[in-house]
Write an enzyme that holds these catalytic residues in place. Structure first.
Site, short mmCIF file in Angstrom:
data_model
loop_
_atom_site.label_atom_id
_atom_site.label_comp_id
_atom_site.label_asym_id
_atom_site.label_seq_id
_atom_site.Cartn_x
_atom_site.Cartn_y
_atom_site.Cartn_z
N LEU A 103 -18.67 39.69 -51.37
CA LEU A 103 -20.06 40.17 -51.43
C LEU A 103 -20.21 41.17 -52.56
O LEU A 103 -19.36 42.06 -52.75
CB LEU A 103 -20.43 40.81 -50.08
CG LEU A 103 -20.48 39.81 -48.90
CD1 LEU A 103 -20.47 40.56 -47.57
CD2 LEU A 103 -21.69 38.90 -49.01
N ASP A 131 -11.01 43.48 -47.90
CA ASP A 131 -10.11 43.52 -46.73
C ASP A 131 -9.51 44.91 -46.49
O ASP A 131 -8.46 45.03 -45.86
CB ASP A 131 -8.97 42.49 -46.86
CG ASP A 131 -9.47 41.05 -46.78
OD1 ASP A 131 -10.56 40.83 -46.23
OD2 ASP A 131 -8.74 40.15 -47.25
N ASN A 133 -16.01 41.93 -40.80
CA ASN A 133 -15.31 40.71 -41.22
C ASN A 133 -14.15 40.46 -40.26
O ASN A 133 -13.54 41.41 -39.76
CB ASN A 133 -14.77 40.89 -42.64
CG ASN A 133 -14.00 39.67 -43.14
OD1 ASN A 133 -14.48 38.55 -43.04
ND2 ASN A 133 -12.80 39.89 -43.65
N HIS A 186 -10.41 38.78 -40.13
CA HIS A 186 -9.35 38.37 -41.08
C HIS A 186 -8.12 37.95 -40.28
O HIS A 186 -7.74 38.63 -39.31
CB HIS A 186 -9.01 39.54 -42.01
CG HIS A 186 -8.02 39.17 -43.05
ND1 HIS A 186 -8.36 38.50 -44.21
CD2 HIS A 186 -6.67 39.33 -43.10
CE1 HIS A 186 -7.28 38.28 -44.93
NE2 HIS A 186 -6.24 38.77 -44.28
N ARG A 204 -23.91 35.70 -59.16
CA ARG A 204 -23.48 35.97 -57.78
C ARG A 204 -24.37 37.05 -57.17
O ARG A 204 -24.79 36.97 -56.01
CB ARG A 204 -22.02 36.43 -57.82
CG ARG A 204 -21.37 36.66 -56.49
CD ARG A 204 -19.87 36.84 -56.67
NE ARG A 204 -19.52 38.07 -57.38
CZ ARG A 204 -19.15 39.20 -56.78
NH1 ARG A 204 -19.07 39.26 -55.48
NH2 ARG A 204 -18.84 40.27 -57.50
#
Ligand code: GRF
Length: 196
Positions: free
Chosen positions: A94, A147, A108, A110, A66
């Site tokens: 990430l 988050d 981001n 959400h 990854r």
């Protein structure tokens, strides 16, 4: 006007990318999407093609790890002199090495009022199951805590009687389509992304 150079990371349908591209089509909008990165052949890429924006797919299977995939993506973003990275329905976490390289420059969107219903994209279904009367959407800075980065903006969305997760998520997306371009505009006008 020199426009803020924005990249968008996508995995899914890409309605937020479409909304941002529509905003960027306005000559007065202070940002432009210069690169779209996906982790699979996502429907979202249609929006990049429609707008003639460069797009690249970084498939996890094409790299030994990854982190290797994220480093390749980081290289493309740096080579394109990207100033702001927008995760818009990007479903991979990430790597810290990527987040650290672009610290304070990744946001981001959400589909909940964070910190409520963090950690998964089925936040509208979770809101419905929890019986809350309102939920919404959040644009936040990406840090290595999923988050949980600083909130930049939120928009409330009411839960309606008889709502399904799909109907609720549709109205949340409608709110996202206004909130995300507004945040990008705000950041571009200040020429600065808040630091962590
Ligand atoms: C949005 O609801 C976003 O909040 C979440 O995934 C969804 C992406 O939708 N992270 P789309 O691909 O932009 O249509």
């Amino acid at each position: 006007m020199t426009k803020l150079r924005v990249a968008v990371l996508v995995s899914g349908r890409g309605s937020n990318l479409g909304a941002l591209l529509d905003a960027c089509a306005n000559p007065d909008f202070p940002a432009g999407v210069v690169l779209v990165c996906a982790n699979r052949d996502a429907p979202a890429l249609q929006h990049a093609r429609r707008s003639g924006v460069a797009h690249v797919v970084f498939r996890r299977q094409a790299y030994p790890s990854r982190e290797a995939r994220d480093l390749a993506m980081a290289g493309a973003l740096a080579a394109t002199q990207v100033e702001l990275i927008v995760c818009a329905g990007y479903d991979a976490i990430l790597s810290p090495v990527f987040v650290d390289q672009f610290a304070g420059r990744i946001i981001n969107v959400h589909p909940s009022l964070l910190p409520a219903f963090a950690g998964s994209m089925d936040a509208p279904a979770r809101a419905l199951a929890a019986g809350v009367s309102e939920t919404g959407c959040t644009v936040h800075l990406v840090t290595n805590d999923v988050d949980a980065g600083p909130v930049l903006a939120q928009q409330r969305v009411a839960v309606l009687p008889g709502d399904t997760a799909e109907a609720l998520h549709r109205r949340i997306r409608d709110a996202e389509h206004k909130l995300l371009p507004a945040v990008v505009r705000g950041l571009a006008e200040r020429r600065l992304v808040p630091s962590r």
